[in-house]
Design a protein around this motif. Structure first.
Motif, PDB file in Angstrom:
ATOM      1  N   PRO A  52       0.806  -1.227   0.000  1.00 20.64           N
ATOM      2  CA  PRO A  52       0.000   0.000   0.000  1.00 20.64           C
ATOM      3  C   PRO A  52       0.841   1.279   0.000  1.00 20.64           C
ATOM      4  N   GLY A  53       0.459   2.184  -0.899  1.00 20.37           N
ATOM      5  CA  GLY A  53       1.108   3.475  -0.993  1.00 20.37           C
ATOM      6  C   GLY A  53       2.480   3.458  -1.648  1.00 20.37           C
ATOM      7  N   GLU A  54       2.935   2.279  -2.088  1.00 22.56           N
ATOM      8  CA  GLU A  54       4.285   2.195  -2.639  1.00 22.56           C
ATOM      9  C   GLU A  54       4.367   1.551  -4.013  1.00 22.56           C
ATOM     10  N   ARG A  55       3.834   0.323  -4.126  1.00 15.05           N
ATOM     11  CA  ARG A  55       4.088  -0.417  -5.362  1.00 15.05           C
ATOM     12  C   ARG A  55       3.114  -1.575  -5.544  1.00 15.05           C
ATOM     13  N   SER A  73      11.196 -18.521 -18.174  1.00 11.09           N
ATOM     14  CA  SER A  73      12.163 -18.658 -17.091  1.00 11.09           C
ATOM     15  C   SER A  73      12.050 -17.502 -16.108  1.00 11.09           C
ATOM     16  N   GLU A  74      11.556 -16.357 -16.580  1.00 13.89           N
ATOM     17  CA  GLU A  74      11.350 -15.216 -15.695  1.00 13.89           C
ATOM     18  C   GLU A  74      10.241 -14.342 -16.240  1.00 13.89           C
ATOM     19  N   PHE A  75       9.332 -13.953 -15.373  1.00  9.70           N
ATOM     20  CA  PHE A  75       8.393 -12.886 -15.681  1.00  9.70           C
ATOM     21  C   PHE A  75       8.162 -12.111 -14.396  1.00  9.70           C
ATOM     22  N   SER A  76       8.352 -10.824 -14.484  1.00  8.35           N
ATOM     23  CA  SER A  76       8.002  -9.952 -13.374  1.00  8.35           C
ATOM     24  C   SER A  76       7.631  -8.591 -13.957  1.00  8.35           C
ATOM     25  N   ALA A  77       6.786  -7.919 -13.234  1.00  6.19           N
ATOM     26  CA  ALA A  77       6.392  -6.566 -13.617  1.00  6.19           C
ATOM     27  C   ALA A  77       6.115  -5.803 -12.335  1.00  6.19           C
ATOM     28  N   SER A  78       6.206  -4.485 -12.433  1.00  2.00           N
ATOM     29  CA  SER A  78       5.904  -3.683 -11.248  1.00  2.00           C
ATOM     30  C   SER A  78       5.523  -2.272 -11.641  1.00  2.00           C
ATOM     31  N   TRP A  79       4.835  -1.642 -10.713  1.00  2.00           N
ATOM     32  CA  TRP A  79       4.568  -0.209 -10.753  1.00  2.00           C
ATOM     33  C   TRP A  79       5.070   0.309  -9.421  1.00  2.00           C
ATOM     34  N   VAL A  80       6.035   1.202  -9.446  1.00  2.00           N
ATOM     35  CA  VAL A  80       6.535   1.827  -8.227  1.00  2.00           C
ATOM     36  C   VAL A  80       6.107   3.286  -8.278  1.00  2.00           C
ATOM     37  N   CYS A  81       5.425   3.739  -7.227  1.00  2.00           N
ATOM     38  CA  CYS A  81       4.860   5.087  -7.186  1.00  2.00           C
ATOM     39  C   CYS A  81       5.502   5.878  -6.047  1.00  2.00           C
ATOM     40  N   ALA A  89       5.135  10.139  -9.339  1.00  2.00           N
ATOM     41  CA  ALA A  89       5.999   9.591 -10.385  1.00  2.00           C
ATOM     42  C   ALA A  89       5.849   8.076 -10.365  1.00  2.00           C
ATOM     43  N   VAL A  90       5.628   7.506 -11.538  1.00  2.00           N
ATOM     44  CA  VAL A  90       5.423   6.063 -11.660  1.00  2.00           C
ATOM     45  C   VAL A  90       6.531   5.472 -12.520  1.00  2.00           C
ATOM     46  N   THR A  91       7.154   4.422 -12.004  1.00  2.00           N
ATOM     47  CA  THR A  91       8.128   3.667 -12.791  1.00  2.00           C
ATOM     48  C   THR A  91       7.509   2.308 -13.079  1.00  2.00           C
ATOM     49  N   ARG A  92       7.361   2.004 -14.367  1.00  2.00           N
ATOM     50  CA  ARG A  92       6.761   0.745 -14.819  1.00  2.00           C
ATOM     51  C   ARG A  92       7.866  -0.142 -15.345  1.00  2.00           C
ATOM     52  N   THR A  93       7.944  -1.359 -14.839  1.00  2.00           N
ATOM     53  CA  THR A  93       8.968  -2.307 -15.261  1.00  2.00           C
ATOM     54  C   THR A  93       8.301  -3.599 -15.691  1.00  2.00           C
ATOM     55  N   VAL A  94       8.770  -4.171 -16.801  1.00  2.00           N
ATOM     56  CA  VAL A  94       8.323  -5.489 -17.254  1.00  2.00           C
ATOM     57  C   VAL A  94       9.570  -6.269 -17.649  1.00  2.00           C
ATOM     58  N   ARG A  95       9.730  -7.452 -17.078  1.00  2.49           N
ATOM     59  CA  ARG A  95      10.842  -8.336 -17.430  1.00  2.49           C
ATOM     60  C   ARG A  95      10.267  -9.682 -17.846  1.00  2.49           C
ATOM     61  N   CYS A  96      10.777 -10.187 -18.966  1.00  2.22           N
ATOM     62  CA  CYS A  96      10.265 -11.452 -19.476  1.00  2.22           C
ATOM     63  C   CYS A  96      11.404 -12.196 -20.155  1.00  2.22           C
TER      64      CYS A  96
END
Length: 131
Positions: A52-55, A73-81, A89-96
């Motif tokens: 909550p309030g972070e990501r 072998s890897e999947f991750s994604a995130s929204w860091v706020c 400010a939002v950082t969106r990351t997708v790794r696949c």
């Protein structure tokens, strides 16, 4: 944390079969559309966890809940706020990353198509939030 609402701005989320929520964790099964990768859209189970309030972090649950895990072998994604001068400010990351022969086919396509797709996703999400 509402995959049905977010599907309106993220073309990688196709038809959603079900959604299950438990506190700050949401799992849902959907047809995954990877930009530029042809072929049938596989059904994928995704697990979102909110701090909550972070990501928000997204991962694929292991087999048997997620058959796609056999190919990935890897999947991750995130929204860091983070607060930034009265805004967020939002950082969106997708790794696949893929396993086996799928790797040689899918990864070169995603290197070209994923970044513009995520940039468009973020523009659409910003516009939706501002409405």
């Amino acid at each position: 944390m509402d995959p049905r609402a977010y599907a309106a701005v993220d073309g990688k989320i196709g038809a959603i079969d079900w959604v299950r929520r438990d506190g700050d964790v949401t799992e849902f099964r959907f047809r995954s559309r990877l930009p530029g990768v042809p072929g049938p859209a596989p059904r994928v189970v995704s697990r979102m966890s909110r701090t909550p309030g972070e990501r928000v972090d997204v991962r694929l649950p292991p087999i048997p809940a997620n058959r796609l895990a056999r190919l990935v072998s890897e999947f991750s994604a995130s929204w860091v706020c983070v607060p930034a001068g009265g805004r967020t400010a939002v950082t969106r990351t997708v790794r696949c990353a893929f396993k086996g022969p799928v790797k040689w086919f899918a990864e070169p396509i995603l290197r070209r198509t994923l970044r513009p797709d995520v940039e468009d996703e973020m523009r659409q999400a910003k516009a939706a939030l501002e409405r």
